[in-house]
Design a protein around this motif. Structure first.
Motif, mmCIF file in Angstrom:
data_model
loop_
_atom_site.group_PDB
_atom_site.id
_atom_site.type_symbol
_atom_site.label_atom_id
_atom_site.label_comp_id
_atom_site.label_asym_id
_atom_site.label_seq_id
_atom_site.Cartn_x
_atom_site.Cartn_y
_atom_site.Cartn_z
ATOM 1 N N GLU A 73 0.830 -1.214 0.000
ATOM 2 C CA GLU A 73 0.000 0.000 0.000
ATOM 3 C C GLU A 73 0.864 1.263 0.000
ATOM 4 O OE1 GLU A 73 -3.153 0.320 -0.490
ATOM 5 O OE2 GLU A 73 -3.675 -1.787 -0.375
ATOM 6 N N ALA A 74 1.909 1.260 0.818
ATOM 7 C CA ALA A 74 2.782 2.433 0.897
ATOM 8 C C ALA A 74 3.520 2.657 -0.419
ATOM 9 C CB ALA A 74 3.781 2.266 2.045
ATOM 10 N N THR A 75 3.964 1.580 -1.042
ATOM 11 C CA THR A 75 4.682 1.695 -2.313
ATOM 12 C C THR A 75 3.759 2.205 -3.411
ATOM 13 O OG1 THR A 75 6.053 -0.168 -1.622
ATOM 14 C CG2 THR A 75 6.181 0.461 -3.931
ATOM 15 N N LYS A 76 2.512 1.741 -3.411
ATOM 16 C CA LYS A 76 1.531 2.240 -4.388
ATOM 17 C C LYS A 76 1.307 3.735 -4.200
ATOM 18 C CE LYS A 76 -1.388 -1.809 -5.204
ATOM 19 N NZ LYS A 76 -2.727 -2.369 -4.961
ATOM 20 N N ALA A 77 1.193 4.150 -2.944
ATOM 21 C CA ALA A 77 0.983 5.570 -2.655
ATOM 22 C C ALA A 77 2.167 6.395 -3.145
ATOM 23 C CB ALA A 77 0.770 5.777 -1.161
ATOM 24 N N GLN A 78 3.365 5.851 -3.003
ATOM 25 C CA GLN A 78 4.566 6.541 -3.477
ATOM 26 C C GLN A 78 4.542 6.662 -4.990
ATOM 27 O OE1 GLN A 78 8.329 4.632 -2.539
ATOM 28 N NE2 GLN A 78 9.189 5.457 -4.414
ATOM 29 N N SER A 79 4.183 5.589 -5.674
ATOM 30 C CA SER A 79 4.202 5.606 -7.138
ATOM 31 C C SER A 79 3.146 6.550 -7.703
ATOM 32 C CB SER A 79 4.001 4.199 -7.697
ATOM 33 O OG SER A 79 2.689 3.754 -7.437
ATOM 34 N N LYS A 80 2.084 6.790 -6.925
ATOM 35 C CA LYS A 80 1.040 7.711 -7.369
ATOM 36 C C LYS A 80 1.322 9.148 -6.950
ATOM 37 C CE LYS A 80 -2.420 4.139 -7.513
ATOM 38 N NZ LYS A 80 -3.690 3.620 -7.017
ATOM 39 N N GLY A 81 2.430 9.359 -6.263
ATOM 40 C CA GLY A 81 2.833 10.706 -5.912
ATOM 41 C C GLY A 81 2.180 11.256 -4.659
ATOM 42 N N VAL A 82 1.552 10.384 -3.868
ATOM 43 C CA VAL A 82 0.890 10.837 -2.647
ATOM 44 C C VAL A 82 1.916 11.033 -1.529
ATOM 45 C CG1 VAL A 82 -0.850 10.267 -0.913
ATOM 46 C CG2 VAL A 82 -1.244 9.705 -3.308
ATOM 47 N N TYR A 83 2.884 10.117 -1.453
ATOM 48 C CA TYR A 83 3.952 10.208 -0.465
ATOM 49 C C TYR A 83 5.298 10.320 -1.180
ATOM 50 C CZ TYR A 83 0.993 8.726 3.468
ATOM 51 O OH TYR A 83 0.039 8.653 4.443
ATOM 52 N N HIS A 84 6.242 11.008 -0.553
ATOM 53 C CA HIS A 84 7.612 11.086 -1.046
ATOM 54 C C HIS A 84 8.290 9.745 -0.796
ATOM 55 C CE1 HIS A 84 11.861 12.352 -1.149
ATOM 56 N NE2 HIS A 84 11.422 13.274 -1.998
ATOM 57 N N LYS A 85 9.267 9.401 -1.629
ATOM 58 C CA LYS A 85 9.913 8.088 -1.508
ATOM 59 C C LYS A 85 10.613 7.910 -0.156
ATOM 60 C CE LYS A 85 14.321 9.199 -3.661
ATOM 61 N NZ LYS A 85 15.393 8.689 -4.510
ATOM 62 N N ASN A 86 11.189 8.975 0.386
ATOM 63 C CA ASN A 86 11.866 8.857 1.681
ATOM 64 C C ASN A 86 10.867 8.641 2.814
ATOM 65 O OD1 ASN A 86 14.178 9.297 0.272
ATOM 66 N ND2 ASN A 86 14.619 11.309 1.117
ATOM 67 N N THR A 87 9.688 9.226 2.687
ATOM 68 C CA THR A 87 8.642 9.030 3.693
ATOM 69 C C THR A 87 8.224 7.567 3.720
ATOM 70 O OG1 THR A 87 7.843 11.267 3.266
ATOM 71 C CG2 THR A 87 6.347 9.781 4.436
ATOM 72 N N VAL A 88 8.035 7.000 2.548
ATOM 73 C CA VAL A 88 7.652 5.585 2.449
ATOM 74 C C VAL A 88 8.762 4.704 2.984
ATOM 75 C CG1 VAL A 88 7.087 3.732 0.844
ATOM 76 C CG2 VAL A 88 6.055 5.982 0.544
ATOM 77 N N ALA A 89 9.996 5.013 2.630
ATOM 78 C CA ALA A 89 11.137 4.224 3.104
ATOM 79 C C ALA A 89 11.206 4.252 4.629
ATOM 80 C CB ALA A 89 12.429 4.763 2.504
ATOM 81 N N ARG A 90 10.962 5.421 5.208
ATOM 82 C CA ARG A 90 10.997 5.554 6.670
ATOM 83 C C ARG A 90 9.884 4.733 7.322
ATOM 84 N NH1 ARG A 90 10.265 10.692 6.899
ATOM 85 N NH2 ARG A 90 8.064 10.623 7.424
ATOM 86 N N LYS A 91 8.674 4.831 6.776
ATOM 87 C CA LYS A 91 7.541 4.079 7.330
ATOM 88 C C LYS A 91 7.801 2.570 7.268
ATOM 89 C CE LYS A 91 3.771 7.323 6.219
ATOM 90 N NZ LYS A 91 3.212 7.547 7.540
ATOM 91 N N VAL A 92 8.255 2.109 6.097
ATOM 92 C CA VAL A 92 8.516 0.681 5.902
ATOM 93 C C VAL A 92 9.626 0.214 6.834
ATOM 94 C CG1 VAL A 92 9.413 -1.018 4.264
ATOM 95 C CG2 VAL A 92 7.662 0.605 3.541
#
Length: 88
Positions: free
Chosen positions: A57-76
């Protein structure tokens, strides 16, 4: 309220995008909460399954531009660390 036709269109488009982003963020937050709940219960199997879903889910949100890649990396990273902490 806008008077110019293009400005009125932008308002409509922005409302649509905001609704889409809100739905995507909500999905990510729900997935994260499920992982955190499983970690709190120290349920390793449920936590690992929930982690897989949360990462997707987080990766999909990143690919759609909702979250920045570093934000997703931090959450994961934080979720993975929590799950690995109870798996030991």
């Amino acid at each position: 309220m806008a008077n110019i036709k293009s400005a009125k269109k932008r308002i409509l488009v922005n409302e649509t995008k905001a609704a889409r982003n809100k739905a995507i963020k909500s999905k990510v937050k729900t997935a994260v909460k499920k992982v955190e709940a499983a970690v709190a219960e120290k349920n390793v199997d449920a936590a690992k399954e929930a982690l897989k879903v949360a990462i997707v889910e987080a990766t999909k949100a990143q690919s759609k531009g909702v979250y920045h890649k570093n934000t997703v990396a931090r959450k994961v990273s934080r979720l993975t660390k929590a799950v690995n902490g109870i798996a030991e």
